[in-house]
Design a protein around this motif. Structure first.
Motif, mmCIF file in Angstrom:
data_model
loop_
_atom_site.group_PDB
_atom_site.id
_atom_site.type_symbol
_atom_site.label_atom_id
_atom_site.label_comp_id
_atom_site.label_asym_id
_atom_site.label_seq_id
_atom_site.Cartn_x
_atom_site.Cartn_y
_atom_site.Cartn_z
ATOM 1 N N THR A 10 -34.929 -0.186 -27.250
ATOM 2 C CA THR A 10 -36.106 -1.035 -27.101
ATOM 3 C C THR A 10 -37.323 -0.328 -27.669
ATOM 4 O O THR A 10 -37.352 0.901 -27.769
ATOM 5 C CB THR A 10 -36.367 -1.380 -25.620
ATOM 6 O OG1 THR A 10 -36.352 -0.166 -24.843
ATOM 7 C CG2 THR A 10 -35.313 -2.329 -25.077
ATOM 8 N N GLN A 15 -40.558 -4.671 -24.191
ATOM 9 C CA GLN A 15 -39.162 -4.929 -24.540
ATOM 10 C C GLN A 15 -38.218 -4.379 -23.477
ATOM 11 O O GLN A 15 -37.200 -5.008 -23.157
ATOM 12 C CB GLN A 15 -38.831 -4.318 -25.898
ATOM 13 C CG GLN A 15 -39.344 -5.106 -27.070
ATOM 14 C CD GLN A 15 -38.662 -4.713 -28.368
ATOM 15 O OE1 GLN A 15 -37.780 -3.838 -28.402
ATOM 16 N NE2 GLN A 15 -39.059 -5.349 -29.454
ATOM 17 N N ARG A 234 -29.575 -5.330 -35.883
ATOM 18 C CA ARG A 234 -30.993 -5.646 -36.055
ATOM 19 C C ARG A 234 -31.443 -6.813 -35.188
ATOM 20 O O ARG A 234 -32.624 -7.183 -35.205
ATOM 21 C CB ARG A 234 -31.272 -5.961 -37.527
ATOM 22 C CG ARG A 234 -30.981 -4.791 -38.473
ATOM 23 C CD ARG A 234 -31.382 -5.151 -39.886
ATOM 24 N NE ARG A 234 -31.026 -4.081 -40.832
ATOM 25 C CZ ARG A 234 -31.355 -4.092 -42.114
ATOM 26 N NH1 ARG A 234 -32.032 -5.129 -42.614
ATOM 27 N NH2 ARG A 234 -30.997 -3.096 -42.905
ATOM 28 N N GLU A 236 -32.669 -9.204 -32.130
ATOM 29 C CA GLU A 236 -33.562 -9.026 -31.000
ATOM 30 C C GLU A 236 -32.759 -9.026 -29.701
ATOM 31 O O GLU A 236 -31.578 -9.381 -29.674
ATOM 32 C CB GLU A 236 -34.629 -10.112 -30.983
ATOM 33 C CG GLU A 236 -35.591 -10.057 -32.162
ATOM 34 C CD GLU A 236 -36.388 -8.761 -32.216
ATOM 35 O OE1 GLU A 236 -36.716 -8.218 -31.133
ATOM 36 O OE2 GLU A 236 -36.679 -8.280 -33.332
#
Length: 252
Positions: A10, A15, A234, A236
């Motif tokens: 994160t 995040q 990659r 999220e």
């Protein structure tokens, strides 16, 4: 039934909070934390464990394991000791060690020496109530199939355990992952399920690792093994959680 955890790097507190809030909603039992998600709490490990719980909550799953990149120089040894104390104080099950030493130039005698040193540290971690588990890694001492045989042939019995990473195995040229899982079942306590293709880690099912065969073999290893989706693509956070959950639902 195998415990299923999740891990993902994160960037910043926002995040990390999202990861902590969302992983249970996608059916994962716990998190295996990267260094940036706990590192600030290690200066005073016991007090740091209290601050960690105050900041992030007391749910046991929030820190089911801690992952570290560590050499065995003096600073690395001190960090490993502090991390074992922190892990024990915060209620973590294991410390997952990526042995951050270059593979080039090493021979069997180096692997045997490392096996003895890490057996010592595994015994010390056990005194904190924590398992020390070696994460083999591309470019690090235990990388090729033969390295596993030499290294774990020298590890003292009932000390150091093994975290198998499917993505790093394929990246290191080890293609028969089920065979390795079967042959080293006696020391495996943790499996990082990761896909890989064309030089990058991928979302599960989007790479070249035969994950279905891996999961079939994992099902035979017994209930003491943790399966952790180590999501380093990659994508999220929420996409990584969702795709991982859906892949496991289709294949298990």
């Amino acid at each position: 039934m195998v415990t299923i955890a999740f891990s993902k790097p994160t960037r910043g507190a926002e995040q990390q909070r999202l990861l902590f809030d969302r992983y249970p909603k996608f059916g994962f039992a716990g998190l295996q934390l990267k260094g940036g998600q706990y590192g600030e709490y290690l200066d005073d490990p016991v007090a740091g464990a209290e601050r960690f719980r105050a900041d992030w909550g007391t749910e046991p799953g929030h820190v089911s394991s801690v992952i570290t990149m560590n050499p065995l120089d003096e600073a690395g040894k001190e960090r490993l000791r502090a991390l074992s104390a922190f892990a024990g104080a915060v209620g973590s099950q294991r410390v997952v060690l990526c042995h951050d030493v270059p593979r080039d130039g090493l021979d069997d005698s180096d692997l045997i020496r490392f096996a003895g040193e890490l057996s010592d540290y595994a015994e010390a971690a056990a005194e904190q109530g924590v398992v020390l588990s070696l994460h083999h890694h591309t470019g690090e001492p235990v990388m090729h199939r033969r390295d596993f045989e030499v290294f774990f042939g020298a590890v003292r019995e009932n000390t150091l355990r093994l975290t198998v990473d499917t993505g790093h195995l394929l990246m290191s040229g080890v293609t028969d992952i089920p065979a390795l899982l079967t042959d080293f079942a006696s020391v495996i306590d943790n499996i990082h399920l990761k896909d890989y293709d064309d030089g990058e880690f991928r979302l599960l099912g989007q790479g070249s690792v035969d994950l279905t065969s891996v999961l079939d073999t994992v099902a035979k290893l017994g209930p003491g093994v943790t399966l952790c989706v180590d999501e380093e693509s990659r994508a999220e956070i929420v996409e990584g959680l969702r795709v991982s959950r859906d892949f496991l639902a289709r294949t298990r």
